[in-house]
Design a protein around this motif. Structure first.
Motif, mmCIF file in Angstrom:
data_model
loop_
_atom_site.group_PDB
_atom_site.id
_atom_site.type_symbol
_atom_site.label_atom_id
_atom_site.label_comp_id
_atom_site.label_asym_id
_atom_site.label_seq_id
_atom_site.Cartn_x
_atom_site.Cartn_y
_atom_site.Cartn_z
ATOM 1 N N GLN A 1 2.519 7.849 -10.889
ATOM 2 C CA GLN A 1 1.327 7.004 -10.826
ATOM 3 C C GLN A 1 1.413 5.964 -9.711
ATOM 4 O O GLN A 1 0.527 5.862 -8.862
ATOM 5 C CB GLN A 1 1.114 6.292 -12.167
ATOM 6 C CG GLN A 1 -0.203 5.516 -12.208
ATOM 7 C CD GLN A 1 -0.174 4.336 -13.174
ATOM 8 O OE1 GLN A 1 0.823 3.625 -13.272
ATOM 9 N NE2 GLN A 1 -1.276 4.138 -13.877
ATOM 10 N N GLY A 2 2.461 5.151 -9.704
ATOM 11 C CA GLY A 2 2.549 4.028 -8.772
ATOM 12 C C GLY A 2 2.402 4.408 -7.302
ATOM 13 O O GLY A 2 1.544 3.863 -6.600
ATOM 14 N N PRO A 3 3.213 5.341 -6.795
ATOM 15 C CA PRO A 3 3.111 5.688 -5.369
ATOM 16 C C PRO A 3 1.754 6.268 -4.972
ATOM 17 O O PRO A 3 1.217 5.929 -3.911
ATOM 18 C CB PRO A 3 4.230 6.716 -5.180
ATOM 19 C CG PRO A 3 5.223 6.383 -6.250
ATOM 20 C CD PRO A 3 4.396 5.952 -7.423
ATOM 21 N N TYR A 4 1.176 7.131 -5.796
ATOM 22 C CA TYR A 4 -0.098 7.741 -5.434
ATOM 23 C C TYR A 4 -1.237 6.730 -5.473
ATOM 24 O O TYR A 4 -2.084 6.692 -4.576
ATOM 25 C CB TYR A 4 -0.402 8.934 -6.340
ATOM 26 C CG TYR A 4 0.510 10.106 -6.098
ATOM 27 C CD1 TYR A 4 0.663 10.627 -4.812
ATOM 28 C CD2 TYR A 4 1.226 10.702 -7.137
ATOM 29 C CE1 TYR A 4 1.508 11.699 -4.572
ATOM 30 C CE2 TYR A 4 2.071 11.773 -6.903
ATOM 31 C CZ TYR A 4 2.211 12.270 -5.622
ATOM 32 O OH TYR A 4 3.046 13.327 -5.385
ATOM 33 N N TYR A 5 -1.254 5.898 -6.502
ATOM 34 C CA TYR A 5 -2.283 4.872 -6.577
ATOM 35 C C TYR A 5 -2.117 3.893 -5.419
ATOM 36 O O TYR A 5 -3.091 3.451 -4.802
ATOM 37 C CB TYR A 5 -2.189 4.105 -7.897
ATOM 38 C CG TYR A 5 -2.723 4.809 -9.122
ATOM 39 C CD1 TYR A 5 -2.431 6.137 -9.397
ATOM 40 C CD2 TYR A 5 -3.492 4.114 -10.039
ATOM 41 C CE1 TYR A 5 -2.895 6.755 -10.539
ATOM 42 C CE2 TYR A 5 -3.973 4.721 -11.199
ATOM 43 C CZ TYR A 5 -3.664 6.043 -11.434
ATOM 44 O OH TYR A 5 -4.128 6.655 -12.575
ATOM 45 N N GLY A 6 -0.876 3.533 -5.131
ATOM 46 C CA GLY A 6 -0.620 2.584 -4.059
ATOM 47 C C GLY A 6 -1.039 3.115 -2.703
ATOM 48 O O GLY A 6 -1.644 2.398 -1.895
ATOM 49 N N GLN A 7 -0.738 4.380 -2.420
ATOM 50 C CA GLN A 7 -1.118 4.968 -1.136
ATOM 51 C C GLN A 7 -2.632 5.094 -1.014
ATOM 52 O O GLN A 7 -3.204 4.866 0.058
ATOM 53 C CB GLN A 7 -0.452 6.326 -0.957
ATOM 54 C CG GLN A 7 1.041 6.269 -0.705
ATOM 55 C CD GLN A 7 1.382 5.542 0.578
ATOM 56 O OE1 GLN A 7 0.731 5.699 1.605
ATOM 57 N NE2 GLN A 7 2.413 4.704 0.517
ATOM 58 N N CYS A 8 -3.278 5.443 -2.114
ATOM 59 C CA CYS A 8 -4.742 5.528 -2.077
ATOM 60 C C CYS A 8 -5.334 4.156 -1.794
ATOM 61 O O CYS A 8 -6.261 4.013 -0.983
ATOM 62 C CB CYS A 8 -5.267 6.070 -3.401
ATOM 63 S SG CYS A 8 -7.038 6.455 -3.379
ATOM 64 N N GLY A 9 -4.791 3.119 -2.443
ATOM 65 C CA GLY A 9 -5.269 1.770 -2.185
ATOM 66 C C GLY A 9 -5.040 1.337 -0.757
ATOM 67 O O GLY A 9 -5.903 0.697 -0.140
ATOM 68 N N TRP A 10 -3.887 1.694 -0.201
ATOM 69 C CA TRP A 10 -3.592 1.325 1.184
ATOM 70 C C TRP A 10 -4.588 1.973 2.150
ATOM 71 O O TRP A 10 -5.194 1.304 2.983
ATOM 72 C CB TRP A 10 -2.170 1.742 1.553
ATOM 73 C CG TRP A 10 -1.918 1.588 3.025
ATOM 74 C CD1 TRP A 10 -2.049 2.540 4.000
ATOM 75 C CD2 TRP A 10 -1.566 0.381 3.704
ATOM 76 N NE1 TRP A 10 -1.788 2.024 5.234
ATOM 77 C CE2 TRP A 10 -1.483 0.688 5.090
ATOM 78 C CE3 TRP A 10 -1.302 -0.910 3.284
ATOM 79 C CZ2 TRP A 10 -1.150 -0.264 6.049
ATOM 80 C CZ3 TRP A 10 -0.965 -1.858 4.243
ATOM 81 C CH2 TRP A 10 -0.897 -1.538 5.592
ATOM 82 N N PHE A 11 -4.740 3.288 2.046
ATOM 83 C CA PHE A 11 -5.608 3.987 2.999
ATOM 84 C C PHE A 11 -7.081 3.661 2.778
ATOM 85 O O PHE A 11 -7.884 3.748 3.715
ATOM 86 C CB PHE A 11 -5.370 5.497 2.933
ATOM 87 C CG PHE A 11 -4.128 5.934 3.661
ATOM 88 C CD1 PHE A 11 -4.098 5.969 5.041
ATOM 89 C CD2 PHE A 11 -2.991 6.280 2.960
ATOM 90 C CE1 PHE A 11 -2.956 6.363 5.723
ATOM 91 C CE2 PHE A 11 -1.837 6.669 3.627
ATOM 92 C CZ PHE A 11 -1.810 6.706 5.018
ATOM 93 N N THR A 12 -7.441 3.265 1.579
ATOM 94 C CA THR A 12 -8.828 2.914 1.303
ATOM 95 C C THR A 12 -9.166 1.514 1.789
ATOM 96 O O THR A 12 -10.241 1.283 2.364
ATOM 97 C CB THR A 12 -9.124 3.013 -0.201
ATOM 98 O OG1 THR A 12 -8.885 4.361 -0.632
ATOM 99 C CG2 THR A 12 -10.576 2.654 -0.503
ATOM 100 N N HIS A 13 -8.259 0.564 1.593
ATOM 101 C CA HIS A 13 -8.598 -0.840 1.826
ATOM 102 C C HIS A 13 -7.838 -1.516 2.952
ATOM 103 O O HIS A 13 -8.366 -2.442 3.578
ATOM 104 C CB HIS A 13 -8.361 -1.644 0.544
ATOM 105 C CG HIS A 13 -9.227 -1.229 -0.596
ATOM 106 N ND1 HIS A 13 -10.579 -1.504 -0.651
ATOM 107 C CD2 HIS A 13 -8.940 -0.546 -1.739
ATOM 108 C CE1 HIS A 13 -11.086 -1.018 -1.760
ATOM 109 N NE2 HIS A 13 -10.111 -0.436 -2.449
ATOM 110 N N LEU A 14 -6.596 -1.118 3.229
ATOM 111 C CA LEU A 14 -5.747 -1.916 4.104
ATOM 112 C C LEU A 14 -5.383 -1.245 5.420
ATOM 113 O O LEU A 14 -5.029 -1.941 6.376
ATOM 114 C CB LEU A 14 -4.456 -2.300 3.355
ATOM 115 C CG LEU A 14 -4.661 -3.154 2.101
ATOM 116 C CD1 LEU A 14 -3.339 -3.344 1.369
ATOM 117 C CD2 LEU A 14 -5.269 -4.497 2.456
ATOM 118 N N HIS A 15 -5.443 0.070 5.488
ATOM 119 C CA HIS A 15 -5.132 0.749 6.742
ATOM 120 C C HIS A 15 -6.163 0.367 7.800
ATOM 121 O O HIS A 15 -7.364 0.305 7.509
ATOM 122 C CB HIS A 15 -5.140 2.264 6.534
ATOM 123 C CG HIS A 15 -4.474 3.018 7.641
ATOM 124 N ND1 HIS A 15 -3.129 2.955 7.880
ATOM 125 C CD2 HIS A 15 -4.989 3.853 8.585
ATOM 126 C CE1 HIS A 15 -2.829 3.724 8.912
ATOM 127 N NE2 HIS A 15 -3.932 4.278 9.367
#
Length: 265
Positions: free
Chosen positions: A123-137
Motif C-alpha cells: 500500500q504505502g509505496p504505490y499510494y506514495g508514488q501515485c501522490g508524487w506523480f499526481t501532485h508533486l512531480h
C-alpha cells in the motif's frame, strides 16, 4: 511494561510530512494505546541534517526515541511492531488491557505481521508514488500516474476480497477484532480522494467492505485526536495540504528554495 510509560516517547516528524501518512500511523497507534508521548516536529529543510540524522541516518520520518527502554527506532513498520510488543504485550496492568490490538496465539500473531508488511511494502509505496506523480512531480507524466493509480485499485481489491469473506459482525483483517494491522492502512486510505483526484464516494466504488472497514476506524476518538494534532501543526507553520509552504506551487520549487537558502548560509 506499564501501559502508560512514565517518560514520554518522542516522535520525530518533519513538517513537510505533517500531512503525510507514515508519521500519523505511529501517532494513531500511540493514541489508541493511550501511551505517554511527545511530538518533535521540525522543518523538512533539516531532515537530512544533524541532529535528526543521528536519530535516523536515512533522513526520513517517523522515528521514535523511547527513554523507558533506551531504544531509538525508525521505519514505521518496525515502530508498530515495537510498540505492540512492548506496550500491548499482556504484561501491563494499566488502563489499556494487554493484547487489545494484538493476539497471544502464534497463528494470529504471524497473520497480523503479514498484513503489516503488505501495508509497508504494497500500500504505502504505490499510494506514495501515485501522490508524487499526481501532485508533486514538476511535469505531469500520465503513464506513471496511471500505473500507480491502477496499483492502488489492485491493493484495494486485495483488501476487499479478504474483508468480504469475513463474518458481517467481524470484518477485520485478522480474527474478530481490530488490530494494529488494520490500523496501519488508515492514514494512506484517508488520503485516497486527494491522491486519486476523485470525489470521496468514487474512490470506494467496487470496494464497499473496505470503505466500511476504513470508516469504522476513522470514527475512533484516537484517530480524531491524531488529526487534530496534524491540523494544529499545519496551521502553526502556514503549510498547504501537501506540506509545502503557502505561496510555493510545487515541491521542486520548495527544494530549490531550500538549496538557495543553504547556499546563502
Amino acid at each position: 511494561m506499564a501501559s502508560n510509560p512514565p517518560k514520554p516517547i518522542r516522535v520525530w516528524l518533519t513538517l513537510f510530512a505533517a500531512p503525510g501518512p507514515n508519521p500519523w500511523k505511529v501517532v494513531f497507534l500511540l493514541e489508541e494505546l493511550g501511551l505517554n508521548y511527545e511530538v518533535k516536529s521540525f522543518k523538512f529543510d533539516d531532515v537530512k541534517k544533524k541532529p535528526f540524522t543521528d536519530v535516523n541516518p536515512n533522513g526520513r520520518t517517523p522515528a521514535i526515541e523511547d527513554p523507558n527502554t533506551d531504544l531509538t527506532l525508525w521505519e514505521s513498520g518496525a515502530i508498530f511492531q515495537y510498540l505492540i510488543e512492548t506496550y500491548d504485550s499482556g504484561r501491563d496492568s494499566g488502563a489499556v488491557p494487554g493484547h487489545r490490538l494484538s493476539y497471544v496465539r502464534f497463528r494470529e500473531r504471524q497473520l497480523c505481521n503479514q498484513w503489516l508488511h503488505f501495508q509497508t511494502s504494497g500500500q504505502g509505496p504505490y499510494y506514495g508514488q501515485c501522490g508524487w506523480f499526481t501532485h508533486l512531480h514538476p511535469e505531469k507524466y500520465q503513464p506513471a500516474i496511471d500505473r500507480y493509480a491502477n496499483e492502488i485499485r489492485r491493493v484495494l481489491g486485495v483488501l476487499e476480497g479478504v474483508l468480504a469473506e469475513r463474518p458481517a459482525d467481524a470484518q477485520w483483517l485478522v480474527g474478530g477484532k481490530m488490530t494494529f494491522a488494520d490500523m496501519a492502512f488508515v492514514p494512506y486510505n484517508f488520503r485516497l480522494s486527494e491522491i486519486l483526484q476523485q470525489p470521496w464516494d468514487e474512490v470506494w466504488e467496487g470496494v464497499p467492505h473496505v470503505r466500511a472497514w476504513h470508516e469504522r476506524m476513522v470514527a475512533l476518538p484516537s484517530w480524531k485526536r491524531s488529526m487534530a494534532i496534524r491540523a494544529r501543526l499545519m496551521d502553526e507553520q502556514g503549510l498547504q495540504w501537501n506540506g509545502v509552504p503557502k505561496g510555493i506551487e510545487t515541491f521542486t520549487e520548495y527544494e530549490q528554495q531550500i538549496a538557495a537558502k543553504d547556499k546563502k548560509a
